[in-house]
Scaffold this active site. Structure first.
Site, short mmCIF file in Angstrom:
data_model
loop_
_atom_site.label_atom_id
_atom_site.label_comp_id
_atom_site.label_asym_id
_atom_site.label_seq_id
_atom_site.Cartn_x
_atom_site.Cartn_y
_atom_site.Cartn_z
N ASP A 23 0.82 -1.22 -0.08
CA ASP A 23 -0.07 -0.04 0.00
C ASP A 23 0.86 1.15 0.11
O ASP A 23 2.23 1.20 0.63
CB ASP A 23 -0.74 0.03 1.35
CG ASP A 23 -2.07 0.98 1.23
OD1 ASP A 23 -2.30 1.50 0.08
OD2 ASP A 23 -2.76 1.03 2.06
N ARG A 27 0.32 7.62 -2.68
CA ARG A 27 0.73 8.68 -1.85
C ARG A 27 2.26 8.99 -2.28
O ARG A 27 2.84 9.91 -1.93
CB ARG A 27 0.59 8.24 -0.36
CG ARG A 27 -0.79 8.78 0.15
CD ARG A 27 -1.12 8.19 1.35
NE ARG A 27 -1.43 6.85 1.20
CZ ARG A 27 -1.59 5.70 2.33
NH1 ARG A 27 -1.34 6.36 3.49
NH2 ARG A 27 -1.76 4.62 1.71
N HIS A 40 2.41 3.24 -9.09
CA HIS A 40 2.07 1.79 -9.13
C HIS A 40 3.23 1.23 -9.99
O HIS A 40 3.68 0.06 -9.72
CB HIS A 40 0.78 1.68 -10.08
CG HIS A 40 -0.49 2.04 -8.88
ND1 HIS A 40 -0.57 1.68 -7.62
CD2 HIS A 40 -1.35 3.10 -9.29
CE1 HIS A 40 -1.81 2.35 -7.37
NE2 HIS A 40 -2.48 3.03 -8.45
N THR A 69 -10.92 -6.59 -4.97
CA THR A 69 -12.30 -6.67 -5.57
C THR A 69 -12.88 -4.95 -5.47
O THR A 69 -13.77 -4.60 -6.17
CB THR A 69 -13.27 -7.61 -4.74
OG1 THR A 69 -13.29 -7.39 -3.25
CG2 THR A 69 -13.13 -9.07 -5.25
N TRP A 72 -12.03 -2.03 -8.08
CA TRP A 72 -12.57 -1.55 -9.23
C TRP A 72 -13.22 -0.40 -9.17
O TRP A 72 -13.64 0.29 -10.42
CB TRP A 72 -13.58 -2.68 -9.70
CG TRP A 72 -12.92 -4.04 -9.94
CD1 TRP A 72 -12.94 -5.10 -9.20
CD2 TRP A 72 -12.41 -4.36 -11.21
NE1 TRP A 72 -12.34 -6.25 -9.88
CE2 TRP A 72 -11.98 -5.96 -11.18
CE3 TRP A 72 -11.98 -3.78 -12.48
CZ2 TRP A 72 -11.33 -6.52 -12.21
CZ3 TRP A 72 -11.28 -4.64 -13.52
CH2 TRP A 72 -10.87 -5.76 -13.37
N ARG A 74 -12.10 2.52 -8.45
CA ARG A 74 -10.97 3.79 -8.73
C ARG A 74 -11.43 4.24 -10.18
O ARG A 74 -12.00 3.50 -11.00
CB ARG A 74 -9.72 3.21 -8.48
CG ARG A 74 -9.36 3.05 -7.07
CD ARG A 74 -7.83 2.68 -7.12
NE ARG A 74 -7.72 2.29 -5.28
CZ ARG A 74 -6.46 2.46 -4.92
NH1 ARG A 74 -5.49 2.77 -5.68
NH2 ARG A 74 -6.24 2.05 -3.49
N LEU A 134 10.14 -20.86 -4.02
CA LEU A 134 9.18 -20.10 -3.53
C LEU A 134 7.89 -20.08 -4.21
O LEU A 134 7.72 -19.98 -5.39
CB LEU A 134 10.00 -18.67 -3.57
CG LEU A 134 9.08 -17.38 -3.15
CD1 LEU A 134 9.23 -17.44 -1.68
CD2 LEU A 134 9.55 -16.02 -3.76
N ARG A 193 -5.33 -1.57 8.98
CA ARG A 193 -6.50 -2.33 8.60
C ARG A 193 -6.34 -3.52 7.51
O ARG A 193 -5.28 -3.39 7.04
CB ARG A 193 -7.49 -1.33 8.25
CG ARG A 193 -7.34 -0.79 6.89
CD ARG A 193 -8.36 0.19 6.37
NE ARG A 193 -7.76 1.20 5.30
CZ ARG A 193 -7.67 2.49 5.46
NH1 ARG A 193 -7.78 3.02 6.78
NH2 ARG A 193 -7.22 3.40 4.83
N SER A 195 -8.31 -4.63 5.03
CA SER A 195 -8.94 -4.30 3.63
C SER A 195 -9.24 -5.44 3.03
O SER A 195 -8.89 -5.63 1.62
CB SER A 195 -7.92 -3.45 2.88
OG SER A 195 -7.54 -2.11 3.63
#
Ligand code: IPE
Ligand code: IPE
Ligand code: MG
Length: 246
Positions: A23, A27, A40, A69, A72, A74, A134, A193, A195
Site C-alpha cells: 500500500d 501517496r 504503481h 475486489t 474496481w 477507482r 518460492l 486495517r 482491507s
C-alpha cells in the site's frame, strides 16, 4: 539472479509464509508531484529484491496483494493502468522467475480480467507449476469476502453435507487451498486495517505495519519485519512455552 545466501542463520525464526499488503503507491507518487500510476509502476520495481529477500531468508510462500475486489471502484484510467502494469510485470519478470524456481499462483477471480491478461497469468502459472523454491501468489481481483462466498457456493454445488463442514474442509475450498496460513502480514504506508485481505487465513497471523510507502519498501525493511517476527510469542490462545507452533 536469485542467489540463496543462508541468511536464515541471522534470524531467530523464519516465517514460512509472508503476505504483503503493498500500500501507499498513490501517496508515494503524489509526494513527488507525479501521477498515481507512476507510483504503481515504481511499486513493481522493488518486487524483485523482495522476492530475492524471501529466497535468501528461506521463506517458502510469499503472497502479494496487488488488486482488491474494491479497487474496481477507482477511476477507469487507474484500473486500466493497473491491469497493464500486471501485464508488463509478467512480460518483464517471467523468464527469470521461472529460471530461479519461483512458482507463480493467482488468488482471486481471473474471469473478470481482460482475456489477453488472463491468458498471460494462466501461461505464467502453467510454465512455473513444477517450481518449488518460492511460491509467489499474486492476489489480483481478490477479496476475502468474495473468496468465502465462492467457497460456500462451491460447497453447495458439490452437495457437501452440514456435518461434513469443518475448518479444514472450508480451507480446501478457498483460493489458498493447500497453502499454509500466513505467519506474518506486512502492510506498508502505515494503514492499520485488513482491507479484505485473507480474512479467513489471517486468524493467527502476526502483523508488521511500517509507515514506508510500498515503492520504498526494500530488502532491508523486509529483514526488519522478519527480525520483528522472530521476537513474537505466538500463543494461539494457549500459554507461552507449550510448543504452540506444532
Ligand atoms: C496500493 O497503493 C496499490 C493498490 C491498491 C492497487 P494505493 O494505490 O492504494 O496507494 P495509496 O494508498 O492511495 O497511497
Ligand atoms: C488494499 O489497499 C489493496 C491493495 C493493496 C491491493 P487499498 O488502498 O485499496 O485499501 P484501503 O482502501 O486503504 O482500505
Ligand atoms: Mg491504498
Amino acid at each position: 539472479m536469485l542467489l540463496p545466501l543462508a541468511m536464515s542463520n541471522n534470524f531467530s525464526k523464519i516465517p514460512q509464509h509472508i503476505a504483503i499488503i503493498m500500500d501507499g503507491n498513490g501517496r508515494w507518487a503524489e509526494a513527488r508531484g507525479l501521477p498515481r500510476l507512476e507510483g504503481h509502476k515504481a511499486g513493481t520495481e522493488n518486487l524483485r529484491q523482495i522476492i530475492q529477500g524471501c529466497v535468501d531468508a528461506g521463506v517458502k510462500y510469499l503472497t502479494i496483494y496487488a488488486f482488491s475486489t474494491e479497487n474496481w471502484g477507482r477511476p477507469r484510467e487507474e484500473v486500466e493502468g493497473l491491469i497493464s502494469i500486471l501485464e508488463l510485470f509478467l512480460d518483464r519478470e517471467l523468464d527469470e522467475l521461472c529460471a530461479e524456481g519461483v512458482k507463480i499462483c493467482h488468488l482471486g477471480r481471473l474471469e473478470a480480467m481482460p482475456l489477453k491478461v488472463r491468458r498471460k497469468v494462466e501461461h505464467s502459472m502453467e510454465i512455473t507449476c513444477s517450481n518449488s523454491r518460492l511460491i509467489l501468489s499474486v492476489a489480483w481481483n481478490y477479496g476475502g469476502r468474495d473468496e468465502i462466498v465462492y467457497a460456500i457456493q462451491k460447497m453447495i454445488r458439490e452437495n457437501v453435507q452440514p456435518q461434513d463442514v469443518t475448518e479444514e474442509l472450508v480451507g480446501q475450498y478457498l483460493f489458498t487451498k493447500d497453502m499454509p496460513d500466513p505467519d506474518l502480514i506486512i502492510r506498508t504506508s502505515g494503514e492499520m486495517r485488513i482491507s479484505n485481505f485473507l480474512i479467513w487465513q489471517a486468524a493467527y497471523a502476526e502483523w508488521y505495519i511500517t509507515p514506508t510507502f510500498w515503492p520504498d519498501f526494500n530488502k532491508e525493511e523486509l529483514f526488519k519485519a522478519i527480525a520483528s517476527y522472530g521476537q513474537r510469542d505466538r500463543r494461539f490462545g494457549k500459554i507461552s512455552g507449550l510448543n504452540n507452533e506444532d
